[in-house]
Scaffold this motif. Structure first.
Motif, PDB file in Angstrom:
ATOM      1  N   HIS A 190      24.997 -46.477  27.093  1.00  0.00           N
ATOM      2  CA  HIS A 190      24.403 -45.802  28.234  1.00  0.00           C
ATOM      3  C   HIS A 190      25.244 -46.084  29.475  1.00  0.00           C
ATOM      4  O   HIS A 190      25.624 -47.223  29.736  1.00  0.00           O
ATOM      5  N   HIS A 191      25.520 -45.024  30.217  1.00  0.00           N
ATOM      6  CA  HIS A 191      26.368 -45.145  31.407  1.00  0.00           C
ATOM      7  C   HIS A 191      25.573 -44.738  32.640  1.00  0.00           C
ATOM      8  O   HIS A 191      24.420 -44.300  32.553  1.00  0.00           O
ATOM      9  N   GLY A 192      26.230 -44.825  33.762  1.00  0.00           N
ATOM     10  CA  GLY A 192      25.639 -44.348  35.001  1.00  0.00           C
ATOM     11  C   GLY A 192      25.873 -42.852  35.175  1.00  0.00           C
ATOM     12  O   GLY A 192      26.086 -42.104  34.220  1.00  0.00           O
ATOM     13  N   LEU A 193      25.870 -42.448  36.413  1.00  0.00           N
ATOM     14  CA  LEU A 193      25.951 -41.035  36.750  1.00  0.00           C
ATOM     15  C   LEU A 193      27.323 -40.456  36.449  1.00  0.00           C
ATOM     16  O   LEU A 193      28.354 -41.110  36.648  1.00  0.00           O
ATOM     17  N   GLY A 194      27.346 -39.229  35.951  1.00  0.00           N
ATOM     18  CA  GLY A 194      28.580 -38.491  35.711  1.00  0.00           C
ATOM     19  C   GLY A 194      28.293 -37.003  35.681  1.00  0.00           C
ATOM     20  O   GLY A 194      27.133 -36.583  35.811  1.00  0.00           O
ATOM     21  N   LEU A 245      32.228 -33.227  31.517  1.00  0.00           N
ATOM     22  CA  LEU A 245      33.151 -32.150  31.843  1.00  0.00           C
ATOM     23  C   LEU A 245      34.554 -32.342  31.270  1.00  0.00           C
ATOM     24  O   LEU A 245      35.302 -31.373  31.131  1.00  0.00           O
ATOM     25  N   HIS A 246      34.926 -33.586  30.902  1.00  0.00           N
ATOM     26  CA  HIS A 246      36.265 -33.820  30.343  1.00  0.00           C
ATOM     27  C   HIS A 246      36.373 -33.388  28.886  1.00  0.00           C
ATOM     28  O   HIS A 246      37.478 -33.329  28.335  1.00  0.00           O
ATOM     29  N   SER A 247      35.241 -33.111  28.244  1.00  0.00           N
ATOM     30  CA  SER A 247      35.210 -32.955  26.784  1.00  0.00           C
ATOM     31  C   SER A 247      35.938 -31.703  26.322  1.00  0.00           C
ATOM     32  O   SER A 247      35.983 -30.676  27.014  1.00  0.00           O
ATOM     33  N   SER A 289      25.457 -33.380  38.090  1.00  0.00           N
ATOM     34  CA  SER A 289      25.547 -34.831  37.906  1.00  0.00           C
ATOM     35  C   SER A 289      24.266 -35.342  37.256  1.00  0.00           C
ATOM     36  O   SER A 289      23.173 -35.063  37.737  1.00  0.00           O
ATOM     37  N   ARG A 290      24.442 -36.073  36.155  1.00  0.00           N
ATOM     38  CA  ARG A 290      23.307 -36.618  35.413  1.00  0.00           C
ATOM     39  C   ARG A 290      23.715 -37.968  34.807  1.00  0.00           C
ATOM     40  O   ARG A 290      24.912 -38.225  34.588  1.00  0.00           O
ATOM     41  N   GLN A 310      24.660 -35.865  28.364  1.00  0.00           N
ATOM     42  CA  GLN A 310      23.598 -36.269  29.276  1.00  0.00           C
ATOM     43  C   GLN A 310      22.629 -37.209  28.572  1.00  0.00           C
ATOM     44  O   GLN A 310      22.241 -36.986  27.432  1.00  0.00           O
ATOM     45  N   ASP A 311      22.255 -38.248  29.262  1.00  0.00           N
ATOM     46  CA  ASP A 311      21.351 -39.266  28.710  1.00  0.00           C
ATOM     47  C   ASP A 311      19.910 -38.794  28.907  1.00  0.00           C
ATOM     48  O   ASP A 311      19.208 -39.199  29.837  1.00  0.00           O
TER      49      ASP A 311
END
Length: 358
Positions: A190-194, A245-247, A289-290, A310-311
């Protein structure tokens, strides 16, 4: 299989020779002419389609009445008809011809495709083949998809030899059957916002369909469309909440794009749980951003696949048997469906070079 008839009537002699040569080399289904002598020079690999008097593989007669159709359909020639559709009467004649004859060439005065839809519907179960006259390659690209089945044949008078090859490429374009792999989940982080991208397409996805997305060019996970019920909002059967978005996202012709590159008018590849694919048009790409999470999985051969999404519970991926899995409920050892191309990528093109992604 769609086919091309190349019309050389009215072409200047020097252009006609080049176009005929292109039709032969491109393996067009037929060359259309009113000159029987010219058609006799064709090799047996190309059908000689004659409009007028003489002998040819396929003979096309222009008709304008039901009596002419009746005489043609009872003749021994096995020939076809050319019908110029300009009103309701000639539209009905085209429908009748498409049912009765082995080949029906239809030239529509109306620029809309509604008359073509009517002829296609009327002849849906007929054994004959419908050939539609097209003014250019753009119209040909539309005609082959009308009512999802399109006209079997395209008749085009090309401007040059290059348009012959372009037409053949257009008609041969198809999407591949993919050999999907079973992936086993190794890790959830789990990450922060992106920033993540929702891909809103101009199509209605089936419940077992989505698009293939991944952080690495050598591994993709099948992201599910929003066709399944959600607790607080209606379903959006045109959408895939695809990932960061990098995917990479897999598209037609074995090309990839970054999700950040998609926009209105882009194309992507819809893929179902059995690996069947189809081309879809993107209506818009929605970047917001999520909170994000990353899924890491591996194939039976040990190939590592990564996907950041998105988490959120309503984001889903597909497992074997089209099992829908919510990303926030994934456990180590869960199985997902993915695709493992063997090529690295350079600006979306497959390339055989050394590259390590991590």
């Amino acid at each position: 299989m769609k086919f091309a008839w190349i019309d050389v009537r009215g072409l200047a002699p020097e252009l006609r020779a080049a176009v005929v040569d292109a039709a032969v080399h491109a393996k067009a289904h037929g060359v259309v002419s009113d000159d029987a002598a010219l058609l006799q020079t064709l090799p047996p690999t190309v059908n000689a389609v004659l409009v007028g008097d003489g002998e040819a593989t396929i003979k096309i007669t222009e008709i304008g009445t039901s009596d002419e159709l009746a005489r043609l359909s009872t003749s021994d020639t096995g020939a076809g008809a050319l019908v110029r559709v300009v009103d309701d009467r000639t539209l009905r004649l085209a429908c009748d011809a498409a049912v009765a004859l082995p080949y029906t060439v239809v030239d529509f005065a109306d620029p809309t495709k509604i008359p073509l839809e009517i002829v296609l519907a009327a002849a849906d179960r007929a054994p004959g083949r419908l050939v539609t006259v097209c003014a250019d390659l753009e119209e040909a690209g539309i005609v082959v998809d009308v009512l999802e089945r399109g006209s079997e044949g395209i008749l085009l008078a090309p401007k040059d030899a290059g348009e012959v090859f372009a037409l053949i490429r257009l008609l041969e374009a198809s999407t591949p059957q993919l050999d999907l792999a079973t992936l086993t989940v190794d890790r959830i982080e789990h990450h922060g916002l992106g920033d993540r991208v929702c891909v809103d397409t101009c199509t209605h996805f089936a419940e077992d369909e989505g698009i293939l997305v991944g952080s690495y060019s050598t591994g993709f996970i099948l992201c599910c469309s929003e066709t399944h019920p959600l607790p607080y909002m209606p379903t959006r059967p045109f959408r895939v909440n695809a990932g960061a978005l990098h995917s990479y996202v897999l598209g037609p012709d074995n090309r990839t794009n970054y999700l950040s590159e998609l926009g209105s008018g882009s194309t992507a590849l819809a893929v179902n749980a059995d690996g069947k694919t189809r081309r879809v048009v993107v209506g818009r790409a929605k970047l917001e951003s999520r909170p994000l999470l990353t899924i890491t999985a591996h194939s039976a051969d040990g190939i590592v696949v990564s996907l950041t999404v998105q988490d959120d519970w309503h984001v889903r991926v597909l497992g074997p048997g089209a099992k829908v899995r919510n990303v926030t409920e994934l456990q180590l050892g869960d199985e997902l469906l993915g695709y493992l191309p063997t090529d690295q990528r350079h600006v979306g093109y497959p390339i055989g070079e050394f590259c390590r992604e991590s």
